[in-house]
Scaffold this motif. Structure first.
Motif, PDB file in Angstrom:
ATOM      1  N   ILE A 264       0.710   7.524  -7.694  1.00 38.41           N
ATOM      2  CA  ILE A 264       1.079   6.715  -6.534  1.00 38.41           C
ATOM      3  C   ILE A 264      -0.204   6.505  -5.731  1.00 38.41           C
ATOM      4  CG2 ILE A 264       2.440   6.601  -4.419  1.00 38.41           C
ATOM      5  CD1 ILE A 264       4.499   8.425  -5.780  1.00 38.41           C
ATOM      6  N   VAL A 265      -0.509   5.265  -5.408  1.00 36.19           N
ATOM      7  CA  VAL A 265      -1.796   4.949  -4.788  1.00 36.19           C
ATOM      8  C   VAL A 265      -1.591   4.072  -3.560  1.00 36.19           C
ATOM      9  CG1 VAL A 265      -3.005   5.114  -6.996  1.00 36.19           C
ATOM     10  CG2 VAL A 265      -2.144   2.898  -6.230  1.00 36.19           C
TER      11      VAL A 265
ATOM     12  N   LYS B 215      -4.198  -6.919   4.370  1.00 37.01           N
ATOM     13  CA  LYS B 215      -3.499  -6.368   5.529  1.00 37.01           C
ATOM     14  C   LYS B 215      -2.622  -7.440   6.156  1.00 37.01           C
ATOM     15  CE  LYS B 215      -7.101  -3.030   6.889  1.00 37.01           C
ATOM     16  NZ  LYS B 215      -8.015  -2.612   7.982  1.00 37.01           N
ATOM     17  N   ALA B 216      -1.489  -6.998   6.721  1.00 36.70           N
ATOM     18  CA  ALA B 216      -0.635  -7.930   7.446  1.00 36.70           C
ATOM     19  C   ALA B 216      -1.308  -8.346   8.747  1.00 36.70           C
ATOM     20  CB  ALA B 216       0.724  -7.280   7.725  1.00 36.70           C
TER      21      ALA B 216
ATOM     22  N   THR C 118      -1.755  -3.349   2.522  1.00 37.46           N
ATOM     23  CA  THR C 118      -0.532  -3.594   1.765  1.00 37.46           C
ATOM     24  C   THR C 118      -0.865  -3.605   0.269  1.00 37.46           C
ATOM     25  OG1 THR C 118      -0.814  -5.992   1.956  1.00 37.46           O
ATOM     26  CG2 THR C 118       0.500  -4.893   3.662  1.00 37.46           C
ATOM     27  N   THR C 119       0.152  -3.844  -0.551  1.00 42.59           N
ATOM     28  CA  THR C 119      -0.032  -3.805  -2.008  1.00 42.59           C
ATOM     29  C   THR C 119      -0.622  -5.116  -2.512  1.00 42.59           C
ATOM     30  OG1 THR C 119       1.858  -2.309  -2.246  1.00 42.59           O
ATOM     31  CG2 THR C 119       1.136  -3.508  -4.219  1.00 42.59           C
TER      32      THR C 119
ATOM     33  N   LYS D 288       4.323  -3.267   0.978  1.00 37.89           N
ATOM     34  CA  LYS D 288       4.372  -1.810   0.949  1.00 37.89           C
ATOM     35  C   LYS D 288       2.954  -1.235   1.062  1.00 37.89           C
ATOM     36  CE  LYS D 288       8.578  -1.522  -1.859  1.00 37.89           C
ATOM     37  NZ  LYS D 288       9.157  -1.029  -3.145  1.00 37.89           N
ATOM     38  N   ALA D 289       2.845  -0.098   1.758  1.00 31.29           N
ATOM     39  CA  ALA D 289       1.540   0.544   1.916  1.00 31.29           C
ATOM     40  C   ALA D 289       1.174   1.361   0.690  1.00 31.29           C
ATOM     41  CB  ALA D 289       1.534   1.439   3.154  1.00 31.29           C
ATOM     42  N   GLN D 290       2.180   1.879  -0.043  1.00 32.10           N
ATOM     43  CA  GLN D 290       1.932   2.671  -1.245  1.00 32.10           C
ATOM     44  C   GLN D 290       2.655   2.032  -2.423  1.00 32.10           C
ATOM     45  OE1 GLN D 290       1.174   7.242   0.150  1.00 32.10           O
ATOM     46  NE2 GLN D 290       3.246   6.704  -0.339  1.00 32.10           N
ATOM     47  N   PHE D 291       2.123   2.217  -3.612  1.00 29.83           N
ATOM     48  CA  PHE D 291       2.760   1.661  -4.795  1.00 29.83           C
ATOM     49  C   PHE D 291       2.374   2.491  -6.014  1.00 29.83           C
ATOM     50  CE2 PHE D 291      -1.300  -0.402  -4.210  1.00 29.83           C
ATOM     51  CZ  PHE D 291      -1.857  -0.481  -5.474  1.00 29.83           C
TER      52      PHE D 291
END
Length: 509
Positions: A165-166, A173-174, A182-183, A108-111
């Protein structure tokens, strides 16, 4: 006696967060308006600060014999309209936050960054956060960069928990060409440093910062001095020149000494008393500053150079850094400090000087700052000869309900004259820089964090181990932790949680 309370403002109070000293004075993301301040302070309106305006003659009279009262007379005055004062201790803003749960790595890009409850409301949108103990990644998103922490960017808030949320700025990175990271994995208990906000090209609006104090109630005590001299006594030619001025001098000295003891050790309280012909009235008792300290150093054994430097470091390097350091010491503590062997440390400068107040003090110059040391006779009188108070002179507040005034009356039905002084005031500590040095082995104030200077490689034994106490290390101490090094502070959190490096916040879990 019925008491009335008046509430100003409406709506639910704004949630405040604790600052670096644990005082709930931070209300992030709220505009500084009359309504907002009233809401954040639960309806408490602003006060009126008045610059120092002292009675110089009263200050000069036996000034060194009643040091604390003299400091009060020099302190910033706040004129109030009630003997019950809401004392506002505006705290320094927090710079360190703590996660209370782990974040698992994902694509996920945000978490959501899970923070402890008192920290959740502090990071605002567009803030940047740094986690020093979690390695960041290089531009390829594959290679870690040891020593460079992971930086996060706040994009919003989770509605259910109010956690931020950050997204990672320098995370994994993928693919190296991806625009977003990513997280990453973030352990529970990680320390998060609050950095500046970051704005996009045309942005000019961000959440404002409002810092409002959470008050504590201070009672002001009305004190008076009376002197009655009969006409017959005044008319006598005496064997000793026992004039009215001599009587007045002794009366004032006794008044100042008793008042000084009250400023140190008085107990807070109030109750009604019945007054003939006037009915019921309230009498107030002010709280001495001994019971207002938020930091207490529990000291035992001999004072050494290393311990003195540790004390200076503790005082001058916190979040709330004062301009000056005045140590009012009991006679035994003063003797111990004077007997420290400085022969191996020629860089330390010790001198006798006259400070800004006009006292002759011993000045010890350290790399962290200067400490001025002066004996306070009242501490000896109160049984605190082994103790002392390290005070920031610019962090004292003198509350006055009525200005000091004098009166002169004829005594009804008598051939005598009554002269007197009346003052209605109190003293309060402001900020969390002040340190009480306890050499008597007394129990610490409720809500205060206790410190001890530790100079052994072994961990404290059971009789020296106190849950919640912070230990200042003057040498490496592998007995506490393999990472416990000279100069660090470690806190014992009990048999279950064990040891943890102290983050500097006064009210730590």
């Amino acid at each position: 006696m019925a008491e009335e309370s008046v509430t100003v403002g409406s709506g639910a109070p704004i949630s405040t967060s604790p600052g670096s000293a644990g005082v709930s004075s931070q209300a992030p993301g709220v505009a500084t308006t009359v309504s907002a301040v009233a809401s954040a302070t639960e309806g408490i309106g602003p006060g009126h600060l008045v610059e120092s305006d002292i009675d110089d003659q009263l200050f000069v009279f036996q000034s060194e014999d009643t040091a604390l009262m003299s400091l009060m007379l020099k302190a910033k005055k706040v004129t109030v309209t009630s003997p019950e004062v809401e004392h506002f201790m505006i705290d320094e803003q927090r710079s360190t936050l703590t996660t209370d749960a782990a974040v698992a790595a994902s694509n996920k890009a945000q978490f959501v960054l899970p923070l402890v409850a008192s920290d959740q409301n502090i990071p605002r949108d567009f803030h940047t956060l740094l986690i020093p103990d979690v390695d960041g990644y290089g531009p390829d998103g594959k290679t870690t960069t040891p020593g460079k922490g992971l930086m996060l960017f706040v994009t919003g808030r989770e509605a259910s928990s109010d956690n931020p949320i950050v997204r990672a700025v320098n995370g994994p990175k993928a693919n190296a060409t991806d625009a977003f990271c990513t997280t990453p994995a973030i352990p529970a208990g990680s320390k998060v440093k609050l950095l500046a906000n970051a704005m996009y090209e045309t942005q000019k609006e961000v959440d404002p910062d409002l810092i409002v104090p959470r008050p504590s109630i201070v009672y002001l005590q009305k004190r008076g001095m009376n002197q009655v001299v009969s006409d017959y006594f005044d008319a006598q030619k005496k064997h000793i020149p026992f004039t009215q001025s001599l009587i007045a001098e002794q009366a004032i000295l006794n008044f100042k000494r008793a008042g000084n003891r009250t400023l140190w050790a008085g107990q807070k309280g109030k109750f009604p008393v019945k007054v003939p012909k006037l009915g019921e009235q309230m009498i107030y008792f002010t709280e001495g500053i001994r019971w207002q300290f938020k930091r207490e150093l529990q000291h035992g054994g001999k004072w050494t150079f290393e311990k003195l430097i540790a004390l200076a470091k503790m005082y001058f390097t916190g979040e709330d850094v004062p301009k000056t350091a005045l140590l009012l010491a009991g006679k035994n503590l003063l003797e111990e400090l004077q007997c420290i062997d400085f022969s191996k440390h020629p860089e330390v400068q010790i001198s006798v000087k006259t400070n800004k107040i006009g006292w002759e003090v011993t000045n010890i110059h350290t790399v962290f700052g200067d400490i001025e040391i002066k004996r306070e006779p009242t501490l000896d009188t109160l049984g605190w000869s082994n103790s002392g108070a390290l005070i920031g002179e610019d962090r004292l507040v003198h509350y006055m309900y009525s200005q000091q005034h004098e009166f002169k009356d004829r005594v009804d039905g008598e051939e005598a004259t009554r002269k007197g002084i009346i003052v209605w005031d109190g003293l309060a500590l402001k900020g969390a820089c002040h340190v009480w040095i306890d050499g008597e082995g007394e129990k610490a104030n409720a809500g205060a964090v206790t410190y001890a200077i530790w100079d052994s490689e072994e961990a404290p034994e059971d009789d020296e181990l106190v849950e919640g106490r912070v230990y200042l290390l003057t040498i490496d101490c592998p007995g506490i932790n393999s990472a416990a090094q000279n100069g660090q502070t470690w806190q014992y959190k009990g048999a279950t949680k064990g040891w943890a490096e102290f983050s500097g916040e006064i009210f730590a879990d």
